[in-house]
Design an enzyme around this catalytic site. Structure first.
Site, PDB file in Angstrom:
ATOM      1  N   GLU A  37       0.835  -1.205   0.000  1.00 43.08           N
ATOM      2  CA  GLU A  37       0.000   0.000   0.000  1.00 43.08           C
ATOM      3  C   GLU A  37       0.872   1.257   0.000  1.00 43.08           C
ATOM      4  O   GLU A  37       0.583   2.227  -0.707  1.00 43.08           O
ATOM      5  CB  GLU A  37      -0.956  -0.020   1.194  1.00 43.08           C
ATOM      6  N   GLU A  57      -4.150  -9.670   3.269  1.00 44.06           N
ATOM      7  CA  GLU A  57      -4.977  -9.409   4.448  1.00 44.06           C
ATOM      8  C   GLU A  57      -6.169 -10.354   4.578  1.00 44.06           C
ATOM      9  O   GLU A  57      -6.557 -10.715   5.691  1.00 44.06           O
ATOM     10  CB  GLU A  57      -5.476  -7.943   4.442  1.00 44.06           C
TER      11      GLU A  57
END
Length: 183
Positions: A37, A57
């Protein structure tokens, strides 16, 4: 708390994305979850051929929370983003380059040298124009085409009227390298 950690990651990616100067992520190894990210918030991503990237995730019962669903989708499209996010699968540097996440792949031995060459190529350009080019490209995510084209013209006019713009055009006519001052 996890909320505070998430806020810090979100702030970091927001700061990186909003910097007026270009930011290059140099990746050598695993770039997963929040690391990816952060890399996606950068303007360019350059990796070694041994790197692995992913948004794992989902394997923990959560989703990316620092821009992963949004930036990844904008970079590679909904279908590929869904694949990566829903499976949690790590992809190779080659796959990431083919998907459009990475701009370049080099061997681990030449990664730093090649990244610095690209950084120096950018640094040779007008800082004034670089800032406006970055703003114009970033505007794509929040402006429709008509407004985006208008914004691009505004940035072009600012550059053309700047000292750097005039120097660049003069240098081109005089067949010499421009000397940009950043205004």
């Amino acid at each position: 708390s996890s909320q505070e950690a998430l806020e810090e990651d979100w702030i970091v990616t927001k700061v990186i994305s909003n910097l007026s100067k270009p930011v290059i992520a140099m990746i050598d190894g695993f770039c997963l979850g929040g690391g990816l990210e952060i890399a996606m918030a950068c303007d360019l991503r350059i990796a070694s051929d041994r790197s692995k990237l992913g948004q794992p995730e989902i394997n923990l019962g959560i989703i990316p929370g620092a821009g992963g669903t949004q930036r990844l989708t904008r970079l590679i499209g909904e279908g590929r983003a869904m694949e990566m996010i829903l499976t949690g699968r790590m992809i190779t540097a080659k796959e990431a380059c083919n998907y459009g996440i990475l701009n370049f792949i080099y061997s681990a031995e030449e990664l730093e040298t090649k990244t610095m060459e690209i950084a120096n190529t950018i640094a040779d350009k007008s800082p004034y124009a670089i800032e406006r080019a970055k703003k114009s490209v970033k505007a794509v995510s929040h402006l429709n085409l008509e407004k985006g084209l208008k914004f691009e013209r505004e940035m072009f006019i600012e550059c053309a009227n700047s000292k750097d713009g005039k120097e660049g055009i003069t240098a081109f006519i005089e067949k010499r390298k421009p000397e940009f001052k950043g205004h």
